[in-house]
Design an enzyme around this catalytic site. Structure first.
Site, PDB file in Angstrom:
ATOM      1  N   LYS A 147      45.039  46.775  52.344  1.00 45.04           N
ATOM      2  CA  LYS A 147      46.057  46.606  51.304  1.00 45.04           C
ATOM      3  C   LYS A 147      45.951  47.745  50.326  1.00 45.04           C
ATOM      4  O   LYS A 147      44.853  48.084  49.863  1.00 45.04           O
ATOM      5  CB  LYS A 147      45.814  45.268  50.573  1.00 45.04           C
ATOM      6  CG  LYS A 147      46.845  44.960  49.506  1.00 45.04           C
ATOM      7  CD  LYS A 147      48.075  44.336  50.110  1.00 45.04           C
ATOM      8  CE  LYS A 147      49.298  44.395  49.214  1.00 45.04           C
ATOM      9  NZ  LYS A 147      50.034  45.688  49.304  1.00 45.04           N
TER      10      LYS A 147
ATOM     11  N   GLN B  44      40.271  51.566  46.388  1.00 47.86           N
ATOM     12  CA  GLN B  44      41.022  50.333  46.642  1.00 47.86           C
ATOM     13  C   GLN B  44      40.133  49.248  47.253  1.00 47.86           C
ATOM     14  O   GLN B  44      40.317  48.069  46.985  1.00 47.86           O
ATOM     15  CB  GLN B  44      42.201  50.654  47.583  1.00 47.86           C
ATOM     16  CG  GLN B  44      43.325  49.631  47.525  1.00 47.86           C
ATOM     17  CD  GLN B  44      44.299  49.878  46.383  1.00 47.86           C
ATOM     18  OE1 GLN B  44      44.698  50.999  46.122  1.00 47.86           O
ATOM     19  NE2 GLN B  44      44.693  48.832  45.685  1.00 47.86           N
TER      20      GLN B  44
ATOM     21  N   LYS C 112      38.308  47.692  44.260  1.00 52.46           N
ATOM     22  CA  LYS C 112      39.298  47.083  43.368  1.00 52.46           C
ATOM     23  C   LYS C 112      39.786  45.759  43.967  1.00 52.46           C
ATOM     24  O   LYS C 112      39.829  44.729  43.306  1.00 52.46           O
ATOM     25  CB  LYS C 112      40.472  48.053  43.212  1.00 52.46           C
ATOM     26  CG  LYS C 112      41.554  47.575  42.270  1.00 52.46           C
ATOM     27  CD  LYS C 112      42.853  48.337  42.416  1.00 52.46           C
ATOM     28  CE  LYS C 112      42.712  49.830  42.280  1.00 52.46           C
ATOM     29  NZ  LYS C 112      44.019  50.505  42.081  1.00 52.46           N
TER      30      LYS C 112
ATOM     31  N   LYS D 106      45.185  52.949  51.854  1.00 46.31           N
ATOM     32  CA  LYS D 106      46.124  53.710  51.034  1.00 46.31           C
ATOM     33  C   LYS D 106      46.882  54.664  51.932  1.00 46.31           C
ATOM     34  O   LYS D 106      46.385  55.060  52.981  1.00 46.31           O
ATOM     35  CB  LYS D 106      45.362  54.517  49.983  1.00 46.31           C
ATOM     36  CG  LYS D 106      46.199  54.932  48.800  1.00 46.31           C
ATOM     37  CD  LYS D 106      46.230  53.831  47.766  1.00 46.31           C
ATOM     38  CE  LYS D 106      47.088  54.164  46.587  1.00 46.31           C
ATOM     39  NZ  LYS D 106      46.839  53.209  45.479  1.00 46.31           N
TER      40      LYS D 106
ATOM     41  N   GLY E 107      53.780  50.055  46.677  1.00 45.62           N
ATOM     42  CA  GLY E 107      54.111  51.282  45.955  1.00 45.62           C
ATOM     43  C   GLY E 107      52.912  51.926  45.293  1.00 45.62           C
ATOM     44  O   GLY E 107      51.823  51.352  45.211  1.00 45.62           O
ATOM     45  N   ASP E 108      53.108  53.141  44.831  1.00 45.39           N
ATOM     46  CA  ASP E 108      52.172  53.878  43.984  1.00 45.39           C
ATOM     47  C   ASP E 108      53.054  54.971  43.358  1.00 45.39           C
ATOM     48  O   ASP E 108      54.284  54.802  43.306  1.00 45.39           O
ATOM     49  CB  ASP E 108      51.006  54.463  44.819  1.00 45.39           C
ATOM     50  CG  ASP E 108      49.825  54.895  43.957  1.00 45.39           C
ATOM     51  OD1 ASP E 108      49.006  54.050  43.599  1.00 45.39           O
ATOM     52  OD2 ASP E 108      49.731  56.092  43.619  1.00 45.39           O
TER      53      ASP E 108
ATOM     54  N   THR F 251      50.676  45.756  36.966  1.00 41.76           N
ATOM     55  CA  THR F 251      49.587  46.717  36.749  1.00 41.76           C
ATOM     56  C   THR F 251      49.403  46.961  35.253  1.00 41.76           C
ATOM     57  O   THR F 251      48.282  46.906  34.726  1.00 41.76           O
ATOM     58  CB  THR F 251      49.851  48.041  37.489  1.00 41.76           C
ATOM     59  OG1 THR F 251      50.228  47.737  38.834  1.00 41.76           O
ATOM     60  CG2 THR F 251      48.626  48.923  37.498  1.00 41.76           C
TER      61      THR F 251
ATOM     62  N   ASN G  91      56.116  53.121  35.993  1.00 44.04           N
ATOM     63  CA  ASN G  91      55.987  51.669  35.952  1.00 44.04           C
ATOM     64  C   ASN G  91      54.754  51.182  35.175  1.00 44.04           C
ATOM     65  O   ASN G  91      54.847  50.292  34.325  1.00 44.04           O
ATOM     66  CB  ASN G  91      55.989  51.205  37.420  1.00 44.04           C
ATOM     67  CG  ASN G  91      55.538  49.804  37.574  1.00 44.04           C
ATOM     68  OD1 ASN G  91      54.345  49.552  37.683  1.00 44.04           O
ATOM     69  ND2 ASN G  91      56.465  48.880  37.548  1.00 44.04           N
TER      70      ASN G  91
ATOM     71  N   SER H   4      50.290  41.709  44.112  1.00 46.94           N
ATOM     72  CA  SER H   4      50.756  41.910  45.487  1.00 46.94           C
ATOM     73  C   SER H   4      50.188  40.816  46.397  1.00 46.94           C
ATOM     74  O   SER H   4      50.879  40.299  47.275  1.00 46.94           O
ATOM     75  CB  SER H   4      50.300  43.269  46.024  1.00 46.94           C
ATOM     76  OG  SER H   4      51.168  44.305  45.603  1.00 46.94           O
TER      77      SER H   4
HETATM   78  N1  GLU Z   1      49.158  51.282  44.154  1.00 53.98           N
HETATM   79  C1  GLU Z   1      48.626  50.164  43.437  1.00 53.98           C
HETATM   80  C2  GLU Z   1      47.133  50.357  43.236  1.00 53.98           C
HETATM   81  O1  GLU Z   1      46.698  51.469  43.026  1.00 53.98           O
HETATM   82  C3  GLU Z   1      49.030  48.818  44.023  1.00 53.98           C
HETATM   83  C4  GLU Z   1      48.729  48.598  45.464  1.00 53.98           C
HETATM   84  C5  GLU Z   1      49.320  47.322  46.064  1.00 53.98           C
HETATM   85  O2  GLU Z   1      50.018  46.581  45.364  1.00 53.98           O
HETATM   86  O3  GLU Z   1      49.054  47.095  47.233  1.00 53.98           O
HETATM   87  O4  GLU Z   1      46.348  49.448  43.221  1.00 53.98           O
END
Ligand code: GLU
Length: 449
Positions: free
Chosen positions: A94, A115, A118, A130, A169-170, A214, A245, A381
């Site tokens: 994810k 990630q 996190k 990612k 997204g990112d 976020t 965002n 998410s």
């Molecule tokens: N891009 C965001 C992050 O850096 C969200 C990733 C997601 O929602 O999967 O955590």
């Protein structure tokens, strides 16, 4: 200026350097985690025995592909697409997709690596991954964005799925791009599979609060750090960087909690509005018209725009870097601290250089690293995935309450883990160790895979 890695872990870090030449952001992200792990190996010697660190630093799968597309002039364009499926011990991979010209494998690997921890900190069943592309969306028409997204998904679709890998997204990828990506996935696979992407539109499987998550989450995290110090956002002058965002919804929540955000920025420069940023105007400029932040001062004559300036020279009590990696260096961090900054919450991923982190930690201010502070986005998410799995949709209030609780739990687990390892108040060590231990235990249980 960086602190030392435990002598047992140092050779593993050297191996990461040798195996991944030139990927400086990835090296930085790995080093920062490994620096925290010495005491963890003392408490859990089995992690070393089973080579958990070596395995965690090597992505399970890395996909690199060509993305050909045709621009509005009829010219063929070629970009490079990436998806790094880093670790799936806690759930499907994810993590977001980043479309930005700076993207190369080293950026996607640093983001994918962060990630993992996190996502583990959220306590939800999501692994780490990612992706993205070196495609530059700036100045591209809507039709070009659509064609690019369709070509990108024409390769990516075979690697993802609701139980396999769930992108979102990112930077450079928002609701519009997720729509085009979902449409192409649906067309190719002949499946209306809501759980394959998150950040979807609200009428077709998206979750309320995902857009805000976020930024809101980062503010909730800082609020928790302030509470520990018997303080709050009320009356605080805050500096937020970025104007995407994350920055927009960080600003919104700070204003709701009684603080005042006086800056925002983009790659061209920053705005300073002493009266507090007019968020309705920013949303109109950025979310609807996709214009530059410099245009803000056309509507607010007493605000100023500083082209190419250093946003961190504006004195503030709370700083929330929400633009991109390495936007605060050692000198910037010193400037912030000297000007009276008492708390930093990272909305962006790895926005502070190692020298900057050291300055914040040495000054003893409340410093919330990105992998903890900005986990609210990916956590929501995961809530979107939950709603998709049960074909349900929750109210804004309920979803925001869930997000708030998740951020409170992340804060608590970082706080307690820092204490456990003898570094009270150090959220870097807290976040790295708490996240790592959760992933490591799952890896251990699943054997050598
Ligand atoms: N891009 C965001 C992050 O850096 C969200 C990733 C997601 O929602 O999967 O955590």
């Amino acid at each position: 200026m960086t602190s030392a890695i435990d002598e047992k872990i140092e050779p593993l870090f050297q191996e990461v350097l040798n195996r991944n030449p030139g990927e400086t952001e990835f090296h930085q992200a790995v080093r920062e985690v490994l620096e925290s792990l010495g005491p963890v190996l003392v408490k859990y010697p089995e992690f070393a025995h089973h080579k958990i660190i070596e395995r965690i630093c090597e992505p399970e799968r890395q996909i690199i592909f060509r993305v050909p597309w045709i621009d509005d002039k009829g010219q063929v364009q070629i970009n490079r697409g990436f998806r790094v499926e880093f670790n799936s011990s806690l759930g499907p991979y994810k993590g977001g997709l980043r479309f930005h010209p700076s993207v190369y494998l080293g950026i996607i690997k640093f983001l994918g690596f962060e990630q993992i921890f996190k996502n583990a900190l959220t306590g939800l069943p999501i692994g780490g991954g990612k992706g993205g592309s070196d495609f530059d969306p700036k100045g591209r028409s809507d039709a070009e964005i659509m064609r690019f997204c369709q070509s990108f998904m024409t390769e990516l679709y075979r690697h993802i799925g609701e139980h396999t890998d769930v992108p979102a997204g990112d930077i450079g990828v928002g609701g519009r791009e997720i729509g085009y990506l979902f449409g192409q996935y649906k067309r190719i696979t002949n499946r209306w599979e809501a759980g394959v992407l998150t950040g979807k539109g609200l009428t077709w499987g998206g979750s309320l609060v995902r857009t805000e998550a976020t930024g809101y989450g980062a503010v909730f995290f800082v609020d928790e750090m302030l509470k520990v110090r018997k303080d709050s956002f009320d009356g605080k002058i805050c500096s937020v960087s970025g104007s995407g965002n994350v920055a927009i919804y960080t600003t919104e929540k700070i204003h709701q909690l009684g603080g005042k955000v006086v800056t925002l920025s983009d790659s061209g420069g920053y705005i300073y509005d002493e009266k507090g940023v007019d968020l309705d105007l920013v949303k109109q400029l950025k979310e609807i018209e996709r214009r530059r932040i410099s245009e803000y001062v056309k509507y607010h004559k007493d605000a100023k725009y500083v082209a190419g300036g250093n946003i961190w020279e504006i004195p503030c009590q709370v700083a929330m870097p929400s633009a991109t990696q390495n936007e605060i260096n050692g000198a910037d961090a010193k400037l912030l601290v000297d000007n009276g900054c008492i708390a930093v919450g990272e909305g962006a991923n790895m926005p502070t250089t190692p020298e900057g982190v050291r300055v914040f930690l040495d000054a003893g201010i409340a410093y919330g690293p990105g992998k903890a502070a900005n986990a609210g986005g990916v956590a929501t998410s995961a809530l979107e995935m939950q709603q998709n799995a049960t074909r349900d949709s929750w109210s804004f209030e309920y979803t925001e309450e869930r997000l708030k609780k998740i951020m409170k739990n992340i804060h608590q687990s970082c706080y307690e883990t820092a204490e456990e390892f003898g570094t009270p108040g150090n959220y870097v060590i807290g976040a790295n160790c708490a996240g790592f231990i959760r992933v490591a235990k799952a890896m251990l249980a699943m054997g050598v895979i």
